[in-house]
Design a protein around this motif. Structure first.
Motif, PDB file in Angstrom:
ATOM      1  N   VAL A  13       2.995   1.352  18.171  1.00 27.91           N
ATOM      2  CA  VAL A  13       3.022   0.285  17.567  1.00 27.91           C
ATOM      3  C   VAL A  13       3.426   0.448  16.074  1.00 27.91           C
ATOM      4  O   VAL A  13       3.088   1.687  15.271  1.00 27.91           O
ATOM      5  N   ALA A  14       4.236  -0.556  15.483  1.00 30.13           N
ATOM      6  CA  ALA A  14       4.452  -0.279  14.047  1.00 30.13           C
ATOM      7  C   ALA A  14       3.246  -0.818  13.019  1.00 30.13           C
ATOM      8  O   ALA A  14       3.311  -1.854  12.837  1.00 30.13           O
ATOM      9  N   ILE A  15       2.417   0.138  13.044  1.00 36.60           N
ATOM     10  CA  ILE A  15       1.210  -0.060  12.304  1.00 36.60           C
ATOM     11  C   ILE A  15       1.292   0.569  10.891  1.00 36.60           C
ATOM     12  O   ILE A  15       1.579   1.819  10.545  1.00 36.60           O
ATOM     13  N   GLY A  16       0.775  -0.068   9.765  1.00 38.28           N
ATOM     14  CA  GLY A  16       0.864   0.411   8.482  1.00 38.28           C
ATOM     15  C   GLY A  16      -0.593   0.487   7.941  1.00 38.28           C
ATOM     16  O   GLY A  16      -1.427  -0.112   8.536  1.00 38.28           O
ATOM     17  N   LEU A  17      -0.840   1.016   6.787  1.00 33.11           N
ATOM     18  CA  LEU A  17      -2.173   1.059   6.195  1.00 33.11           C
ATOM     19  C   LEU A  17      -1.932  -0.227   5.108  1.00 33.11           C
ATOM     20  O   LEU A  17      -1.054  -0.412   4.516  1.00 33.11           O
ATOM     21  N   GLY A  18      -3.168  -0.986   4.870  1.00 30.20           N
ATOM     22  CA  GLY A  18      -3.320  -2.033   3.759  1.00 30.20           C
ATOM     23  C   GLY A  18      -4.315  -2.112   3.109  1.00 30.20           C
ATOM     24  O   GLY A  18      -5.522  -1.648   3.564  1.00 30.20           O
ATOM     25  N   THR A  19      -4.279  -2.269   1.952  1.00 36.31           N
ATOM     26  CA  THR A  19      -5.490  -2.297   0.926  1.00 36.31           C
ATOM     27  C   THR A  19      -6.163  -3.582   0.980  1.00 36.31           C
ATOM     28  O   THR A  19      -7.618  -3.474   0.860  1.00 36.31           O
ATOM     29  N   ASP A  20      -5.771  -4.626   1.549  1.00 39.93           N
ATOM     30  CA  ASP A  20      -6.412  -5.928   1.660  1.00 39.93           C
ATOM     31  C   ASP A  20      -6.732  -6.491   0.332  1.00 39.93           C
ATOM     32  O   ASP A  20      -7.324  -7.268   0.059  1.00 39.93           O
ATOM     33  N   GLY A  21      -6.065  -5.908  -0.850  1.00 40.79           N
ATOM     34  CA  GLY A  21      -6.218  -6.353  -1.989  1.00 40.79           C
ATOM     35  C   GLY A  21      -7.663  -5.670  -2.692  1.00 40.79           C
ATOM     36  O   GLY A  21      -7.995  -4.673  -2.047  1.00 40.79           O
ATOM     37  N   VAL A  22      -8.124  -6.200  -3.806  1.00 39.94           N
ATOM     38  CA  VAL A  22      -9.189  -5.589  -4.198  1.00 39.94           C
ATOM     39  C   VAL A  22     -10.539  -6.429  -4.217  1.00 39.94           C
ATOM     40  O   VAL A  22     -11.568  -6.089  -4.476  1.00 39.94           O
ATOM     41  N   ALA A  23     -10.507  -7.567  -3.288  1.00 41.26           N
ATOM     42  CA  ALA A  23     -11.838  -7.991  -3.176  1.00 41.26           C
ATOM     43  C   ALA A  23     -12.917  -7.303  -2.513  1.00 41.26           C
ATOM     44  O   ALA A  23     -14.024  -7.626  -2.784  1.00 41.26           O
ATOM     45  N   THR A  24     -12.468  -6.370  -1.795  1.00 41.07           N
ATOM     46  CA  THR A  24     -13.121  -5.307  -1.117  1.00 41.07           C
ATOM     47  C   THR A  24     -12.966  -3.942  -1.496  1.00 41.07           C
ATOM     48  O   THR A  24     -11.799  -3.546  -1.676  1.00 41.07           O
ATOM     49  N   LEU A  25     -13.918  -3.401  -2.212  1.00 37.40           N
ATOM     50  CA  LEU A  25     -14.119  -1.879  -2.642  1.00 37.40           C
ATOM     51  C   LEU A  25     -12.967  -1.681  -3.721  1.00 37.40           C
ATOM     52  O   LEU A  25     -12.751  -0.467  -3.704  1.00 37.40           O
ATOM     53  N   GLY A  26     -12.622  -2.778  -4.396  1.00 38.98           N
ATOM     54  CA  GLY A  26     -11.776  -2.476  -5.685  1.00 38.98           C
ATOM     55  C   GLY A  26     -10.642  -1.847  -5.784  1.00 38.98           C
ATOM     56  O   GLY A  26      -9.783  -2.164  -6.562  1.00 38.98           O
ATOM     57  N   THR A  27     -10.309  -0.779  -5.060  1.00 36.98           N
ATOM     58  CA  THR A  27      -8.989  -0.027  -5.255  1.00 36.98           C
ATOM     59  C   THR A  27      -7.942  -0.350  -4.697  1.00 36.98           C
ATOM     60  O   THR A  27      -7.822  -0.938  -3.557  1.00 36.98           O
ATOM     61  N   LEU A  28      -6.802  -0.175  -5.252  1.00 38.39           N
ATOM     62  CA  LEU A  28      -5.509  -0.278  -4.735  1.00 38.39           C
ATOM     63  C   LEU A  28      -4.765   1.042  -4.374  1.00 38.39           C
ATOM     64  O   LEU A  28      -3.429   1.018  -4.339  1.00 38.39           O
ATOM     65  N   ASP A  29      -5.550   2.026  -4.459  1.00 41.49           N
ATOM     66  CA  ASP A  29      -4.959   3.329  -4.129  1.00 41.49           C
ATOM     67  C   ASP A  29      -4.786   3.548  -2.775  1.00 41.49           C
ATOM     68  O   ASP A  29      -5.899   3.709  -2.206  1.00 41.49           O
ATOM     69  N   LEU A  30      -3.607   3.584  -2.100  1.00 40.80           N
ATOM     70  CA  LEU A  30      -3.434   3.617  -0.710  1.00 40.80           C
ATOM     71  C   LEU A  30      -3.791   5.027  -0.159  1.00 40.80           C
ATOM     72  O   LEU A  30      -4.242   5.226   1.113  1.00 40.80           O
ATOM     73  N   PHE A  31      -3.861   5.956  -1.092  1.00 39.35           N
ATOM     74  CA  PHE A  31      -4.125   7.297  -0.647  1.00 39.35           C
ATOM     75  C   PHE A  31      -5.707   7.674  -0.345  1.00 39.35           C
ATOM     76  O   PHE A  31      -6.129   7.913   0.660  1.00 39.35           O
ATOM     77  N   GLN A  32      -6.327   6.726  -1.108  1.00 39.24           N
ATOM     78  CA  GLN A  32      -7.816   6.596  -1.024  1.00 39.24           C
ATOM     79  C   GLN A  32      -8.013   5.688   0.477  1.00 39.24           C
ATOM     80  O   GLN A  32      -8.996   6.218   1.360  1.00 39.24           O
ATOM     81  N   VAL A  33      -7.309   4.855   0.608  1.00 44.27           N
ATOM     82  CA  VAL A  33      -7.654   3.955   1.815  1.00 44.27           C
ATOM     83  C   VAL A  33      -7.001   4.998   3.025  1.00 44.27           C
ATOM     84  O   VAL A  33      -7.741   4.902   4.091  1.00 44.27           O
ATOM     85  N   GLY A  34      -6.146   5.791   2.672  1.00 48.58           N
ATOM     86  CA  GLY A  34      -6.044   6.616   4.023  1.00 48.58           C
ATOM     87  C   GLY A  34      -6.801   7.717   4.259  1.00 48.58           C
ATOM     88  O   GLY A  34      -7.174   7.985   5.277  1.00 48.58           O
ATOM     89  N   MET A  35      -7.548   8.019   3.216  1.00 49.11           N
ATOM     90  CA  MET A  35      -8.734   9.072   3.464  1.00 49.11           C
ATOM     91  C   MET A  35      -9.994   8.242   4.287  1.00 49.11           C
ATOM     92  O   MET A  35     -10.446   8.814   5.131  1.00 49.11           O
ATOM     93  N   LEU A  36     -10.192   7.115   3.770  1.00 44.97           N
ATOM     94  CA  LEU A  36     -11.275   6.181   4.601  1.00 44.97           C
ATOM     95  C   LEU A  36     -10.516   6.035   6.062  1.00 44.97           C
ATOM     96  O   LEU A  36     -11.639   6.087   7.110  1.00 44.97           O
ATOM     97  N   ALA A  37      -9.042   5.869   6.177  1.00 46.99           N
ATOM     98  CA  ALA A  37      -9.034   5.481   7.629  1.00 46.99           C
ATOM     99  C   ALA A  37      -8.867   7.169   8.398  1.00 46.99           C
ATOM    100  O   ALA A  37      -9.388   6.691   9.658  1.00 46.99           O
TER     101      ALA A  37
END
Length: 456
Positions: free
Chosen positions: A311-335
């Protein structure tokens, strides 16, 4: 005789994320007219190309820019607002209808441009070079901010012609919604050679707020113009219950029946899906975004399963309304942690997620989800020169077994040294060079206080 390039970056540890997943220990890249024209060993590339602009990376990591596959630009001034309101009493539900949409409804074009400037500079500074806007008010202001900061992005118009308790300024007639989507796409066309840095796409907020007629017509118009339709899909139980009550089927099955579940559709979140649903994504070519900051509070998204199934699936920050950061590296660690818990821990596999898979989602996956796989997401000849240079002299990189393992499992936005988009330096030595970030942040802090008062 060596050819002239616009820029050379050499003596780097290159992570290509290309089809062969090449890692080049002492590598270089040559850039001309915004495009990668060579990538390989430093000795080979520098024998074929010369340039007056030459960056000696001295062992730093060279990798593709990250792609945020689901962003809400217009919510950028909401950073920390929901948790703050929660300290004053119980929050109204659902959050998206009670707070997020009303907040967006109060934004002027100038507010959205300021939101974009604040968001896009933060993203560039932490290694994101491309974003996929979910849909918000005043997309032309998003485009203006994207042009100014130097980021690559696809912007879209918030589109709702149905739903309950939706602010009047956010709700349109069906015909108006279709017309405004078409107008945006035609104003920001995609160039065949990929040189159009800021483009328009189409958007449907979700099936709860979009009539079946609008869903069908937006899909038809988007398909005719070769652009994607960005929507929220299978994000919550309320959406499933709505579809079962209204259509007698779950959301994905309903969209299949409507003839719109195909490669034109981008389904952000895609949380509450089972194996049959994953099969449908694969079979119909639908793309997805895994937003690890918030998805796990809703359900157990099978993001890694989808990735491994193609599947063509990417990572998204969903903006900053949730957990504030736009650092996609951090989102990757959570993923990575979330997918380990979801997919591997239940079968006692402590090493069920490979680090390069998650970073692959954030680069190759995001580009494919945006239908940019032929021009972004990896370091390969012919692709746009969207490049991140990670420092290897930071505290977390010290004494790592290899630079690539550091990048896969530990690097964050604070390790970003330089960022290039279309071969142009937009972040140098950790600082955005295209706009005045301090002035933007000061304006944003002042304006946020005024906007929060309107929804508190």
């Amino acid at each position: 005789m060596a050819q002239r390039a616009d820029r050379l970056i050499q003596n780097a540890h290159v992570l290509t994320f290309d089809g062969e997943a090449r890692v080049i220990a002492d590598g270089a890249i040559a850039i001309k007219d915004g495009v990668i024209v060579d990538v390989g060993a430093t000795s080979d590339v520098t024998s074929r190309w010369h340039s007056d602009k030459r960056t000696y990376a001295s062992g730093d990591i060279l990798m593709p820019g990250l792609v945020d596959a689901h962003l809400h630009t217009a919510q950028t001034l909401m950073r920390g607002v929901i948790p703050q309101l929660a300290t004053r009493g119980a929050l109204r539900v659902p959050t998206w209808r009670e707070y997020l949409v009303p907040f967006e409804a109060n934004l002027s074009p100038e507010d959205v441009e300021l939101s974009g400037l604040l968001a896009y500079t933060a993203m560039l500074q932490t290694g994101t070079t491309t974003f996929f806007e979910a849909g918000g008010p005043h997309p032309e202001s998003m485009a203006s901010a994207a042009w100014a900061t130097g980021i690559r992005g696809a912007v879209s118009q918030n589109t709702m012609d149905g739903g309950e308790r939706i602010p009047s300024t956010m709700r349109m007639t069906t015909d108006e919604a279709i017309a405004r989507n078409i107008e945006l796409v035609e104003a920001l066309p995609t160039a065949p050679d990929g040189s159009s840095r800021v483009t328009g796409c189409m958007s449907l907020r979700q099936i709860i707020t979009s009539t079946p007629e609008l869903v069908r017509e937006i899909h038809r118009e988007a398909k005719a113009r070769g652009v994607k339709v960005h929507t929220h899909l299978v994000e919550g139980t309320y959406e499933i219950d709505f579809a079962l009550e209204r259509f007698g089927k779950r959301p994905i099955d309903h969209l299949i029946d409507e003839g719109v579940f195909d490669e034109t559709l981008h389904g952000a979140h895609s949380i509450l899906v089972d194996d049959d649903d994953v099969d449908a994504y694969v079979r119909h070519g639908v793309s997805a975004a895994h937003c690890a900051k918030g998805n796990y509070s809703i359900g157990t998204p099978p993001a890694l399963r989808m990735w491994r199934r193609g599947v063509a699936i990417g990572l998204g920050t969903d903006g900053v309304a949730t957990l504030g950061t736009l650092d996609l590296f951090q989102v990757g660690m959570l993923a990575r942690v979330g997918q380990q818990h979801a997919e591997a821990t239940p079968v006692h596999n402590r090493n069920g997620v490979r680090g390069e898979e998650i970073l692959g989602m954030a680069t190759v996956g995001g580009a494919r989800a945006m239908a940019l796989g032929d021009r972004a997401g990896s370091l390969a000849i012919g692709k746009r020169a969207d490049i991140v240079v990670l420092r290897t002299d930071g505290p977390d990189a010290a004494a790592y077994a290899s630079p690539e393992i550091f990048a896969y499992e530990c690097a964050t936005g604070r390790d970003v040294r330089h960022v290039l988009v279309d071969g142009e330096m937009v972040v140098k030595d950790g600082e955005v060079v295209t706009v005045d970030v301090a002035e933007i942040r000061a304006r944003a802090a002042a304006r946020q206080k005024e906007l929060v008062a309107l929804i508190a």
